[in-house]
Design a protein around this motif. Structure first.
Motif, PDB file in Angstrom:
ATOM      1  N   GLY A 238      14.721  -3.157  -2.161  1.00  0.00           N
ATOM      2  CA  GLY A 238      14.956  -1.733  -2.709  1.00  0.00           C
ATOM      3  C   GLY A 238      14.125  -0.671  -1.955  1.00  0.00           C
ATOM      4  N   ASP A 239      13.727  -0.920  -0.665  1.00  0.00           N
ATOM      5  CA  ASP A 239      13.099   0.102   0.013  1.00  0.00           C
ATOM      6  C   ASP A 239      12.062   0.698  -0.856  1.00  0.00           C
ATOM      7  OD1 ASP A 239      12.241   1.755   2.215  1.00  0.00           O
ATOM      8  OD2 ASP A 239      14.044   3.073   2.024  1.00  0.00           O
ATOM      9  N   PRO A 240      11.031  -0.138  -1.408  1.00  0.00           N
ATOM     10  CA  PRO A 240      10.013   0.168  -2.303  1.00  0.00           C
ATOM     11  C   PRO A 240       8.832   0.864  -1.803  1.00  0.00           C
ATOM     12  CG  PRO A 240       9.770  -2.144  -2.103  1.00  0.00           C
ATOM     13  CD  PRO A 240      10.881  -1.488  -1.054  1.00  0.00           C
ATOM     14  N   GLN A 241       8.310   1.705  -2.440  1.00  0.00           N
ATOM     15  CA  GLN A 241       6.962   2.501  -1.918  1.00  0.00           C
ATOM     16  C   GLN A 241       5.802   1.508  -2.204  1.00  0.00           C
ATOM     17  OE1 GLN A 241       5.842   5.378  -0.394  1.00  0.00           O
ATOM     18  NE2 GLN A 241       8.185   5.299  -0.010  1.00  0.00           N
ATOM     19  N   ILE A 242       5.943   0.375  -3.005  1.00  0.00           N
ATOM     20  CA  ILE A 242       4.649  -0.575  -3.157  1.00  0.00           C
ATOM     21  C   ILE A 242       5.381  -1.879  -2.945  1.00  0.00           C
ATOM     22  CG2 ILE A 242       3.258  -1.459  -4.821  1.00  0.00           C
ATOM     23  CD1 ILE A 242       3.450   1.007  -6.414  1.00  0.00           C
ATOM     24  N   VAL A 243       4.442  -2.669  -2.051  1.00  0.00           N
ATOM     25  CA  VAL A 243       4.961  -4.059  -1.672  1.00  0.00           C
ATOM     26  C   VAL A 243       3.806  -5.016  -1.780  1.00  0.00           C
ATOM     27  CG1 VAL A 243       5.684  -5.352   0.420  1.00  0.00           C
ATOM     28  CG2 VAL A 243       6.536  -3.116   0.271  1.00  0.00           C
ATOM     29  N   MET A 244       3.932  -6.050  -2.788  1.00  0.00           N
ATOM     30  CA  MET A 244       3.102  -6.884  -2.937  1.00  0.00           C
ATOM     31  C   MET A 244       3.586  -8.517  -2.676  1.00  0.00           C
ATOM     32  SD  MET A 244       1.369  -7.553  -6.677  1.00  0.00           S
ATOM     33  CE  MET A 244       2.620  -8.669  -7.581  1.00  0.00           C
ATOM     34  N   LEU A 245       2.786  -8.813  -1.768  1.00  0.00           N
ATOM     35  CA  LEU A 245       3.033 -10.180  -1.144  1.00  0.00           C
ATOM     36  C   LEU A 245       1.820 -11.287  -1.438  1.00  0.00           C
ATOM     37  CD1 LEU A 245       3.790  -8.654   2.277  1.00  0.00           C
ATOM     38  CD2 LEU A 245       5.548  -9.241   0.507  1.00  0.00           C
ATOM     39  N   ASP A 246       2.336 -12.602  -1.896  1.00  0.00           N
ATOM     40  CA  ASP A 246       1.182 -13.544  -2.362  1.00  0.00           C
ATOM     41  C   ASP A 246       1.391 -14.350  -1.047  1.00  0.00           C
ATOM     42  OD1 ASP A 246      -0.493 -15.310  -3.385  1.00  0.00           O
ATOM     43  OD2 ASP A 246       0.667 -15.736  -5.082  1.00  0.00           O
TER      44      ASP A 246
END
Lengths: 266, 307
Positions: free
Chosen positions: B144-152
């Motif tokens: 979604g071309d997001p402004q926030i990216v969270m990676l585990d």
């Protein structure tokens, strides 16, 4: 490496496409139709319906030629042979959500559509549509297979055919929703399929015990109500009660499923 | 930006996340560290609205996750390399996600290319290796071309090329002004990638500081001094309140003092200094020191067997 924004992510906005509900339905539709097991399920149940239809039609013809009175409208015979197809629709609906818990993809689903009710509604809409289509197709091909071999012994009117097709469609759709609701509550295919077998089997076992209230109660099981719709019988109740019974099962199962979805962590 | 306020999660008697409050800022890579069982995954699951907090709130760009109409456009996440149904192809998995958030299908092909999965786009996810699954998870996060990216744990299962690739990706996402929140148990990897660290232990916040500050606060920061007159030098340094360990005959390790101070004291007593160096600990050392008290599973030592 800023290549991730290379193509516009929000281009669809301008297209004025579907609503939020519509997009969750599109999501669920994509998932169900892109998995091979769905098509296996549809193929197998069609083959079973045709095979059973040919078998029943052939045996009707043979019995009738030998002087037995077995004449019955083909759509009604066909509906009685749809029990496998009914069961497979319920299995499909069960796997539709239970496999998401098994594979862990429920996390992706809820990340994409975080509102539980909207996610569940997307699945309900897809299963209802698939159930309607399978009900129409199965009752039609079943009728054709029987009429092919039984000929005049299975003659039927257009009304009988259309009512059976309509009844099967409603029956399949609501059975599918019931299984979906149960699977959402159980979160496991095994538990749900055992419950489904119970729903199918109990009305047949219960009369053995000869307990009146239990036998009365078992007439309100979904398969019994489905039979009223498929065969247009008037006992133990008519089509309107039968539809209400099926709706009540679907609503109860969905409510249970939604409650679990709402309360439990994903 | 992600804002956690007093976030708490209890499972029965056990507290997995204990009144966590912190903010994850845009434009930097924020590392999320803690021993196994510290509550990192629970925290990430609550950020995504998968688990319901017992108390407290999480807001993503000002709203709880469940209130975001098309969340994939705001925050993309990789939680687990098992992202999709094993019977689905990578492409149909992403296509479903795209439809759910009204993203054009061109995004699907774009992210598949960006993570290097274009050639296996039509293969079933079930046949993917761990590394390919991880790349698909990253494609899902970027969809979604997001402004926030969270990676585990994004580097799990990746080969060395993949590790370098993900490091560059995170750096470039942050450089574009996005919020990047990443957990990892590989300290060397974090030291290379993160600007800011959030360390938790037993569900509670231990540190929330720029990585340099976390390392600088470590007591393992020390000064090494080599001198022929170690005895008198040691005495003088200890008088000044420093902790001194003798490493070798002519070598001392001094903590709680800086280069200037050690040099000045040596000069004041007329000691000859052959070498004076600052020793900076690795992130790993600083981290172990921070979390020493909060290890969920302390090693169980065998009972001494008396004879």
């Amino acid at each position: 490496m800023s290549s991730i924004s290379g193509s516009p992510a929000t281009g669809a906005k301008t297209r004025g496409g579907p609503s939020r509900l519509g997009s969750s339905i599109a999501f669920e539709w994509t998932k169900l139709t892109s998995v091979r097991s769905t098509w296996w399920n549809v193929t197998i149940s069609s083959v079973v319906t045709i095979a059973l239809g040919l078998l029943l039609g052939g045996s009707m013809k043979a019995s009738a030629d030998n002087g037995y009175d077995v004449a019955m409208p083909a759509p009604h015979v066909a509906f009685q042979s749809l029990i496998a197809a009914q069961f497979l629709v319920m299995v499909m609906a069960t796997l539709f959500i239970a496999s998401e818990y098994t594979s862990g993809s429920i996390k992706t689903t809820l990340q994409s559509v975080p509102v539980r009710a909207r996610m569940l509604f997307g699945k309900v809409a897809v299963i209802a549509a698939i159930g309607l289509v399978i009900g129409v197709v199965q009752s039609t091909i079943g009728t054709a297979a029987i009429a092919l071999l039984a000929g005049d012994y299975s003659s039927f009117t257009a009304t009988e055919l259309s009512l059976t097709i309509l009844g099967s469609a409603v029956d399949f759709a609501l059975l599918g929703i019931t299984a979906l609701g149960l699977a959402t509550a159980f979160r496991s295919a095994t538990g749900t399929i055992i419950a489904t077998v119970g729903l199918f089997g109990l009305p047949r076992i219960v009369p053995i015990f000869n307990i009146e209230w239990l036998t009365d109660f078992s007439q309100y099981f979904p398969t019994e109500a489905g039979t009223v719709l498929g065969l247009q019988t008037t006992a133990p109740y008519g089509w309107s009660t039968a539809t209400l019974v099926l709706l009540a099962w679907a609503a109860t199962a969905l409510t249970a499923g939604y409650a679990v979805l709402h309360i439990r962590d994903a | 930006m992600i804002v956690l306020a007093d976030l708490t999660k209890r499972y029965g008697e056990k507290t997995a996340v204990d009144h966590l409050s912190f903010q994850i800022q845009p434009g930097v890579v924020t590392g999320f560290l803690g021993p196994n069982g510290a509550g990192k995954s629970s925290t990430m699951r609550m950020i995504l609205g998968l688990d319901r907090p017992t108390a407290g709130t999480v807001e993503i760009a000002g709203r709880p996750y469940r209130d975001i109409a098309y969340p994939l456009r705001t925050i993309g996440a990789l939680l687990d390399p098992r992202t999709g149904h094993p019977g689905q192809s990578a492409r149909s998995h992403l296509l479903g996600m795209a439809r759910s958030n009204r993203l054009p299908s061109s995004r699907v092909d774009h992210v598949l290319g960006a993570v290097g999965l274009a050639e296996v786009a039509r293969k079933r996810i079930g046949s993917f290796s761990l590394g390919m699954g991880q790349r698909l998870g990253i494609a899902s996060a970027l969809l979604g071309d997001p402004q926030i990216v969270m990676l585990d744990e994004p580097v799990n299962g990746l080969d060395p090329d993949g590790v370098v690739w993900i490091r560059k990706l995170m750096r470039s996402l942050a450089a574009e002004g996005r919020t990047v929140f990443v957990s990892s148990h590989l300290m060397s990897e974090m030291q290379e990638t993160a600007d800011h660290l959030i360390v938790i232990g037993r569900g509670a916040l231990i540190a929330d500081a720029p990585i340099d500050q976390v390392i600088a606060q470590s007591t393992r920061n020390s000064v090494k001094v080599r001198s022929p007159q170690t005895a008198s030098l040691r005495e003088a340094l200890e008088r000044a309140g420093m902790t001194v360990t003798t490493l070798e005959d002519s070598e001392l390790q001094v903590t709680a003092g800086n280069l200037d101070q050690v040099g000045a004291i040596a000069f004041s007593i007329g000691a000859q200094v052959d070498e004076l160096a600052f020793h900076r600990p690795s992130l790993e050392q600083a981290y172990l020191e921070l979390t020493a008290d909060s290890l969920e599973y302390d090693a169980i030592l065998p009972r001494p067997t008396g004879t």
